[in-house]
Design a protein around this motif. Structure first.
Motif, mmCIF file in Angstrom:
data_model
loop_
_atom_site.group_PDB
_atom_site.id
_atom_site.type_symbol
_atom_site.label_atom_id
_atom_site.label_comp_id
_atom_site.label_asym_id
_atom_site.label_seq_id
_atom_site.Cartn_x
_atom_site.Cartn_y
_atom_site.Cartn_z
ATOM 1 N N ARG A 39 0.792 -1.063 0.048
ATOM 2 C CA ARG A 39 0.035 -0.088 0.088
ATOM 3 C C ARG A 39 0.791 1.333 -0.035
ATOM 4 N NH1 ARG A 39 -1.892 2.698 4.311
ATOM 5 N NH2 ARG A 39 -1.293 1.011 5.629
ATOM 6 N N PHE A 40 0.527 2.197 -0.859
ATOM 7 C CA PHE A 40 1.370 3.459 -1.047
ATOM 8 C C PHE A 40 0.623 4.341 0.067
ATOM 9 C CE2 PHE A 40 1.837 7.618 -3.607
ATOM 10 C CZ PHE A 40 3.154 7.620 -3.213
ATOM 11 N N ASP A 41 1.297 4.811 1.019
ATOM 12 C CA ASP A 41 0.731 5.606 2.007
ATOM 13 C C ASP A 41 1.883 6.748 2.402
ATOM 14 O OD1 ASP A 41 -0.320 6.740 4.232
ATOM 15 O OD2 ASP A 41 -0.297 4.828 5.570
ATOM 16 N N VAL A 42 1.617 7.926 2.134
ATOM 17 C CA VAL A 42 2.430 8.990 2.223
ATOM 18 C C VAL A 42 2.457 9.531 3.625
ATOM 19 C CG1 VAL A 42 2.270 10.161 0.024
ATOM 20 C CG2 VAL A 42 0.668 10.764 1.636
ATOM 21 N N LYS A 43 1.631 8.934 4.631
ATOM 22 C CA LYS A 43 1.618 9.144 6.127
ATOM 23 C C LYS A 43 2.384 7.951 6.933
ATOM 24 C CE LYS A 43 -2.760 11.816 6.565
ATOM 25 N NZ LYS A 43 -4.132 11.420 7.305
ATOM 26 N N ARG A 44 3.021 7.208 6.083
ATOM 27 C CA ARG A 44 3.563 6.029 6.756
ATOM 28 C C ARG A 44 4.882 6.481 7.248
ATOM 29 N NH1 ARG A 44 3.536 0.356 5.341
ATOM 30 N NH2 ARG A 44 2.283 1.145 3.506
ATOM 31 N N ASP A 45 5.396 5.776 8.498
ATOM 32 C CA ASP A 45 6.612 5.901 8.887
ATOM 33 C C ASP A 45 7.678 4.869 8.024
ATOM 34 O OD1 ASP A 45 9.328 6.277 10.062
ATOM 35 O OD2 ASP A 45 8.550 5.358 12.091
ATOM 36 N N ALA A 46 8.225 5.462 7.017
ATOM 37 C CA ALA A 46 8.844 4.738 5.997
ATOM 38 C C ALA A 46 10.394 4.676 6.504
ATOM 39 C CB ALA A 46 8.795 4.782 4.698
ATOM 40 N N PHE A 47 10.957 5.185 7.411
ATOM 41 C CA PHE A 47 12.344 5.381 7.679
ATOM 42 C C PHE A 47 12.633 3.970 7.926
ATOM 43 C CE2 PHE A 47 11.389 9.792 8.461
ATOM 44 C CZ PHE A 47 12.385 10.424 8.083
ATOM 45 N N GLY A 48 13.882 3.658 7.558
ATOM 46 C CA GLY A 48 14.532 2.433 7.530
ATOM 47 C C GLY A 48 14.634 1.638 6.387
ATOM 48 N N HIS A 49 13.929 2.244 5.415
ATOM 49 C CA HIS A 49 13.672 1.649 3.975
ATOM 50 C C HIS A 49 15.263 1.406 3.346
ATOM 51 C CE1 HIS A 49 14.743 5.243 1.994
ATOM 52 N NE2 HIS A 49 13.892 6.024 2.724
ATOM 53 N N LEU A 50 15.321 0.642 2.491
ATOM 54 C CA LEU A 50 16.800 0.525 1.883
ATOM 55 C C LEU A 50 16.893 0.920 0.304
ATOM 56 C CD1 LEU A 50 17.319 -3.381 2.968
ATOM 57 C CD2 LEU A 50 18.008 -1.103 4.136
ATOM 58 N N GLY A 51 16.215 2.251 0.124
ATOM 59 C CA GLY A 51 16.030 2.680 -1.078
ATOM 60 C C GLY A 51 17.310 3.542 -1.343
ATOM 61 N N PHE A 52 18.118 3.598 -0.450
ATOM 62 C CA PHE A 52 19.659 4.381 -0.383
ATOM 63 C C PHE A 52 20.421 3.519 -0.035
ATOM 64 C CE2 PHE A 52 16.853 8.310 0.353
ATOM 65 C CZ PHE A 52 17.323 9.196 -0.799
ATOM 66 N N GLY A 53 20.196 2.179 0.145
ATOM 67 C CA GLY A 53 21.060 1.207 0.435
ATOM 68 C C GLY A 53 21.152 1.258 1.941
ATOM 69 N N HIS A 54 22.625 0.824 2.674
ATOM 70 C CA HIS A 54 22.730 0.639 4.000
ATOM 71 C C HIS A 54 23.964 0.468 4.231
ATOM 72 C CE1 HIS A 54 21.657 0.214 8.424
ATOM 73 N NE2 HIS A 54 22.126 -0.893 8.228
ATOM 74 N N GLY A 55 24.617 1.019 5.579
ATOM 75 C CA GLY A 55 25.890 0.633 5.846
ATOM 76 C C GLY A 55 26.974 1.466 5.054
ATOM 77 N N ARG A 56 28.210 0.876 5.009
ATOM 78 C CA ARG A 56 29.359 1.698 4.651
ATOM 79 C C ARG A 56 29.128 2.086 3.247
ATOM 80 N NH1 ARG A 56 30.575 -2.854 6.580
ATOM 81 N NH2 ARG A 56 31.198 -3.858 4.734
ATOM 82 N N HIS A 57 28.231 1.467 2.530
ATOM 83 C CA HIS A 57 28.191 1.878 0.918
ATOM 84 C C HIS A 57 26.761 2.369 0.751
ATOM 85 C CE1 HIS A 57 32.086 -0.209 -0.758
ATOM 86 N NE2 HIS A 57 31.822 -0.980 0.202
ATOM 87 N N GLY A 58 26.298 2.786 1.721
ATOM 88 C CA GLY A 58 24.855 3.447 1.464
ATOM 89 C C GLY A 58 25.246 4.857 0.684
ATOM 90 N N CYS A 59 24.131 5.088 -0.022
ATOM 91 C CA CYS A 59 24.373 6.445 -0.816
ATOM 92 C C CYS A 59 24.863 7.622 -0.096
ATOM 93 C CB CYS A 59 22.880 6.674 -1.648
ATOM 94 S SG CYS A 59 22.943 8.257 -2.626
ATOM 95 N N VAL A 60 26.156 7.775 -0.720
ATOM 96 C CA VAL A 60 26.705 9.300 0.006
ATOM 97 C C VAL A 60 25.944 10.414 -0.381
ATOM 98 C CG1 VAL A 60 28.162 9.911 -2.038
ATOM 99 C CG2 VAL A 60 29.018 10.239 0.194
#
Length: 400
Positions: free
Chosen positions: A322-343
């Motif tokens: 479900r697409f929900d703009v009110k959702r708390d979506a922090f923690g997604h991996l759209g920018f990757g994660h960790g040392r190689h996360g999107c600079v």
């Protein structure tokens, strides 16, 4: 009890190509239901793993026991019939951030991070807003219907890329031709060398100037410049175009943002979660036998984390389709994660937020005519990434 990766029961598994940015393949759901990681056949014929559950995905991306080398892709890599010169090849080996680990990766990444910090990005918000406003006026002057991808998203991302990196105005058109339109690796390195020479003569307050003022070798400067020019711009353009499609096909969510524009800051995280570009991130290789989240991964085994799969994991996000703009979506991996996360993720957030906010505020009657991405398209990269495709919109009284 831990489980060791098994051979698939129903034939060889390869990346599913029947999904779209907003409707990923149901195969990912099936794999996620089966296990946190399932077997995947790579382009070179060996069997590795694909991770589709969020918890294991984060764990793999943060674990130093996984290396970026060797880069064995899930899909066929186009071989170059005209390889670049030896100096360029050395630059790609020495400063290709996506293929480096440990101290070398950290050292080179530190050379570029200051210009992408929260503070630095806050200082150029007005530039982003002005760039978006100018490009929006160009879009409107072109009349309805229009292609959001080529006439709005791509120019915004290219212009901001030039600004932050410090590519002089006289080089901007060539940058777009080579890195948006597509040029050979040798052409790109020839361009990079010319730009670096210009920055040495006239340094400024930008990334490339920082590189030439620093203590990096010429080879490292060229390699980092290639990574920076080739990465991030396409992801921002993709997200602007794909978010436009998402909002135009979910009028209820568009209405929510229209009623309360303050929600946009959090909504950009939902844009990144719901419309993630990377079916898989760049593969990791286990340096030793590793056990994570009940999964045993053998030394030398390739592991591909699916940001699309992890972002739709119901164990992490309630009702994830479900697409929900009110959702708390922090923690997604759209920018990757960790040392190689999107600079450049802080800058990307601002660009996407500003582009979407201005577009929908200025063209409230915009409607979707056609979007290539609503049907499966060939992947944009051998790692497995979605294409934005043409997004045709119309407004006003013109029929579509």
């Amino acid at each position: 009890m831990s489980s060791t990766a098994r051979c698939p029961m129903h034939g060889v598994r390869t990346l599913p190509d029947d999904g779209t940015p907003l409707r990923p393949s149901r195969t990912l759901n099936d794999w996620r239901d089966e296990a946190a990681a399932t077997p995947l056949r790579y382009a070179d014929g060996h069997d590795g793993l694909i991770v589709t559950r969020h918890e294991l995905a984060q764990a793999v991306l943060a674990d130093p026991r996984f290396s970026q080398q060797p880069q064995r892709m899930p899909l066929e890599t186009e071989s170059s019939a005209d390889p670049p010169d030896l100096a360029a090849q050395r630059s790609m080996r020495e400063a290709g951030l996506l293929g480096l680990d440990g101290g070398e990766h950290a050292r080179l990444r530190r050379a570029i991070t200051s210009r992408f910090s929260v503070r630095a990005v806050r200082g150029i918000r007005d530039v982003v807003a002005s760039t978006v406003s100018d490009q929006l006026q160009r879009l409107l002057m072109g009349g309805s219907p229009a292609n959001v991808t080529t006439a709005y998203a791509e120019p915004i991302s290219a212009r901001m890329h030039c600004h932050v990196l410090g590519i002089p105005n006289e080089f901007a058109d060539t940058f777009s031709t080579l890195f948006v339109g597509g040029g050979t690796t040798q052409q790109k390195f020839d361009f990079i060398r010319e730009v670096i020479d210009a920055k040495r003569s006239h340094p400024g307050e930008d990334v490339l100037s920082d590189l030439v003022r620093g203590e990096l070798s010429q080879s490292e400067i060229e390699g980092l410049a290639l990574v920076l020019m080739a990465s991030g711009r396409d992801s921002v353009a993709y997200m602007i175009a794909t978010t436009t499609v998402a909002l135009l096909t979910h009028p209820d969510q568009r209405a929510v943002l229209r009623t309360d524009p303050a929600l946009m800051k959090g909504a950009v995280e939902e844009f990144m979660r719901y419309g993630a570009m990377f079916l898989t991130l760049f593969p990791r290789t286990a340096l030793e036998d590793v056990e994570l989240d009940g999964v045993r991964i053998r030394a030398g085994q390739s592991v591909s984390v699916s940001s699309v799969g992890a972002n739709r994991d119901e164990r992490r996000f309630e009702d994830p389709d479900r697409f929900d703009v009110k959702r708390d979506a922090f923690g997604h991996l759209g920018f990757g994660h960790g040392r190689h996360g999107c600079v450049g993720q802080q800058l990307a957030r601002v660009e996407i937020t500003e582009a979407i906010s201005q577009l929908f505020a200025t063209v409230p009657d915009m409607r979707l005519v056609e979007a290539e991405q609503m049907s499966p398209q060939p992947f944009a990269n051998p790692v497995g990434t979605y294409e934005a495709g043409d997004v045709i919109v119309a407004w006003g009284g013109m029929s579509s």
